[in-house]
Motif scaffolding. Structure first.
Motif, PDB file in Angstrom:
ATOM      1  N   GLY A 112       0.812  -1.202   0.000  1.00 48.61           N
ATOM      2  CA  GLY A 112       0.000   0.000   0.000  1.00 48.61           C
ATOM      3  C   GLY A 112       0.848   1.255   0.000  1.00 48.61           C
ATOM      4  N   ILE A 113       1.870   1.268   0.837  1.00 54.30           N
ATOM      5  CA  ILE A 113       2.769   2.425   0.878  1.00 54.30           C
ATOM      6  C   ILE A 113       3.510   2.584  -0.446  1.00 54.30           C
ATOM      7  N   VAL A 114       3.973   1.478  -1.002  1.00 53.41           N
ATOM      8  CA  VAL A 114       4.663   1.524  -2.307  1.00 53.41           C
ATOM      9  C   VAL A 114       3.735   2.105  -3.367  1.00 53.41           C
ATOM     10  N   SER A 115       2.480   1.694  -3.343  1.00 56.52           N
ATOM     11  CA  SER A 115       1.513   2.164  -4.335  1.00 56.52           C
ATOM     12  C   SER A 115       1.261   3.661  -4.194  1.00 56.52           C
ATOM     13  N   VAL A 116       1.103   4.146  -2.966  1.00 55.69           N
ATOM     14  CA  VAL A 116       0.854   5.578  -2.742  1.00 55.69           C
ATOM     15  C   VAL A 116       2.059   6.410  -3.180  1.00 55.69           C
ATOM     16  N   VAL A 117       3.255   5.976  -2.804  1.00 47.18           N
ATOM     17  CA  VAL A 117       4.466   6.712  -3.184  1.00 47.18           C
ATOM     18  C   VAL A 117       4.626   6.719  -4.704  1.00 47.18           C
ATOM     19  N   SER A 118       4.371   5.585  -5.343  1.00 46.88           N
ATOM     20  CA  SER A 118       4.462   5.510  -6.811  1.00 46.88           C
ATOM     21  C   SER A 118       3.484   6.478  -7.467  1.00 46.88           C
ATOM     22  N   ALA A 119       2.284   6.563  -6.902  1.00 48.28           N
ATOM     23  CA  ALA A 119       1.281   7.486  -7.451  1.00 48.28           C
ATOM     24  C   ALA A 119       1.722   8.932  -7.319  1.00 48.28           C
ATOM     25  N   GLU A 120       2.309   9.264  -6.180  1.00 51.45           N
ATOM     26  CA  GLU A 120       2.783  10.639  -5.973  1.00 51.45           C
ATOM     27  C   GLU A 120       3.885  10.989  -6.971  1.00 51.45           C
ATOM     28  N   ILE A 121       4.743  10.036  -7.282  1.00 48.95           N
ATOM     29  CA  ILE A 121       5.796  10.270  -8.275  1.00 48.95           C
ATOM     30  C   ILE A 121       5.178  10.406  -9.662  1.00 48.95           C
ATOM     31  N   LEU A 122       4.258   9.516  -9.976  1.00 45.32           N
ATOM     32  CA  LEU A 122       3.602   9.532 -11.282  1.00 45.32           C
ATOM     33  C   LEU A 122       2.787  10.804 -11.486  1.00 45.32           C
ATOM     34  N   ASP A 123       2.336  11.400 -10.395  1.00 46.76           N
ATOM     35  CA  ASP A 123       1.521  12.614 -10.449  1.00 46.76           C
ATOM     36  C   ASP A 123       2.251  13.770 -11.132  1.00 46.76           C
ATOM     37  N   ASN A 124       3.568  13.704 -11.200  1.00 51.08           N
ATOM     38  CA  ASN A 124       4.335  14.752 -11.876  1.00 51.08           C
ATOM     39  C   ASN A 124       4.064  14.784 -13.372  1.00 51.08           C
ATOM     40  N   TRP A 125       3.633  13.662 -13.934  1.00 56.40           N
ATOM     41  CA  TRP A 125       3.354  13.583 -15.372  1.00 56.40           C
ATOM     42  C   TRP A 125       1.887  13.261 -15.660  1.00 56.40           C
ATOM     43  N   ILE A 126       1.312  12.411 -14.843  1.00 51.54           N
ATOM     44  CA  ILE A 126      -0.095  12.033 -14.999  1.00 51.54           C
ATOM     45  C   ILE A 126      -0.817  12.436 -13.717  1.00 51.54           C
ATOM     46  N   PRO A 127      -1.613  13.493 -13.748  1.00 49.24           N
ATOM     47  CA  PRO A 127      -2.204  14.009 -12.506  1.00 49.24           C
ATOM     48  C   PRO A 127      -3.156  13.005 -11.843  1.00 49.24           C
TER      49      PRO A 127
END
Length: 385
Positions: free
Chosen positions: A262-277
């Motif tokens: 779950g933590i890995v998924s949230v952190v990955s989403a926050e990183i991805l948010d830089n390109w895909i909101p």
């Protein structure tokens, strides 16, 4: 209800309760910020309600699909039938009270009825759940193994994002004005049959459906993430059998794994948010992992509390609501739409004064739904499709 389902029912019940609260304020003019949806990009706690439902559905699939191992045809047929049933329930809820009204009274004129029907929305929350279930269910039955299902999650997210990027227009593929999702739904259904709750930058109302066709791809990905977690929970049974003297050890290990991913998924989403909101109306790929990650973290916490610490009594009201989640959703929709027959929302003047009174009404509404579901739970009555 088997013990392994308990935490899942509690999570589903918490989601139902929060849904009742955010969807039924005393007044829409006064709401605390966390009880509002993000206007477009971003994610509030309210924006997590919907994907939590889809995540829970995926978890349950991992258990219910066990009976179809070795019989993919029967499993696929069940998925199709259930998806159609859920879609129809959602569409009927859109139609309720099934005739146009005027001044709180039904109008039975043929011309009024056809005019009213010609402008009815086709999609909705349950319809999106049905489409996501159809895609995710068929993929789960066909692919079987967690590894292949995990790859499918990535493929769905890449496919969805690719379609947005390739066919997007100015001012950008992830904007209300430029996204292709809006154009697809309008082309399929016409502007009169989609949602009109969003507005363009110039203030005009937009024909954009947040539960449209294209977003069902990523909603299915959210469902498959839940399915993978459900498979992980099922695998705990084998670990428990290997160490029968300490069954809590297997559950503790399972909780740690779910929390970690779950933590890995949230952190990955926050990183991805830089390109895909992170965007709930589009159900963007980053939103899939952000919401899915928080669902995993929450489920891990509840499993620790309920299954390891044994705090069953505290969470039993939510378990009761989660055991009949579909009924809760239908009841809340029917009750809210029926106000017109009693002259409007009860106590509207008092409950519309400020944020606190608005929240008080929402909590009372959730309690009414709970009171309707509690007798069903106590009598082991579970209404499902």
């Amino acid at each position: 209800m088997k013990k392994r389902f308990e935490s899942l029912d509690v999570l589903r019940g918490l989601t139902v309760a929060f849904m009742c609260i955010v969807n039924n304020p005393g007044t829409w003019a006064h709401q605390f910020g966390m009880l509002r949806h993000a206007s477009w990009d971003g994610c509030t706690p309210t924006d997590l309600v919907y994907p939590f439902f889809v995540f829970c559905m995926g978890c349950a699939m991992a258990f219910s699909f066990s009976k179809y191992e070795g019989n993919a045809r029967a499993g696929a047929l069940k998925v199709v039938k259930r998806a159609i049933g859920i879609f129809l329930v959602g569409f009927l809820l859109n139609l309720y009270p099934f005739f146009p009204t005027s001044g709180g009274h039904l109008v039975f004129g043929w011309e009024e009825w056809t005019d009213w029907l010609s402008g009815k929305r086709i999609f909705g929350v349950l319809q999106r759940i049905a489409m996501a279930y159809l895609i995710a269910g068929l993929l789960a039955v066909w692919l079987k193994t967690p590894k292949k299902v995990g790859i499918a999650v990535g493929v769905l997210c890449v496919l969805f994002t690719g379609i947005l990027l390739i066919f997007g227009r100015e001012p950008g593929p992830f904007t209300l004005e430029g996204c292709v999702s809006r154009r697809i739904d309008v082309a399929l259904l016409g502007e009169d049959h989609v949602y009109h709750g969003y507005r363009f930058a110039d203030g005009t109302r937009a024909a954009f459906d947040p539960e449209g066709v294209l977003g069902s791809l990523t909603a299915a990905a959210s469902c498959l993430i839940g399915y993978l977690v459900g498979k992980l929970i099922k695998g705990t049974n084998a670990l428990r059998a290997e160490n029968p003297s300490d069954p809590k050890a297997a559950e503790s290990y399972m909780v740690c794994r779910i929390f970690f991913w779950g933590i890995v998924s949230v952190v990955s989403a926050e990183i991805l948010d830089n390109w895909i909101p992170i965007n709930k109306p589009l159900w963007s790929a980053s939103y899939v992992f952000f919401a899915g990650g928080w669902a995993m973290v929450t489920l891990a916490f509840l499993t620790f509390c309920v299954d390891i610490l044994g705090a069953h009594r505290i969470f039993e009201p939510f378990k009761a609501m989660g055991s009949n989640a579909l009924m809760a959703f239908v009841l809340s929709g029917v009750f809210a739409k029926s106000y017109q027959f009693i002259g409007g929302q009860p106590g509207a003047a008092f409950f519309s004064q400020n944020e606190l009174t608005s929240l008080l009404y929402a909590v009372l509404f959730a309690l009414v739904i709970f009171c309707c579901l509690w007798p069903l739970y106590k009598n082991n009555i579970y209404i499902r499709l």
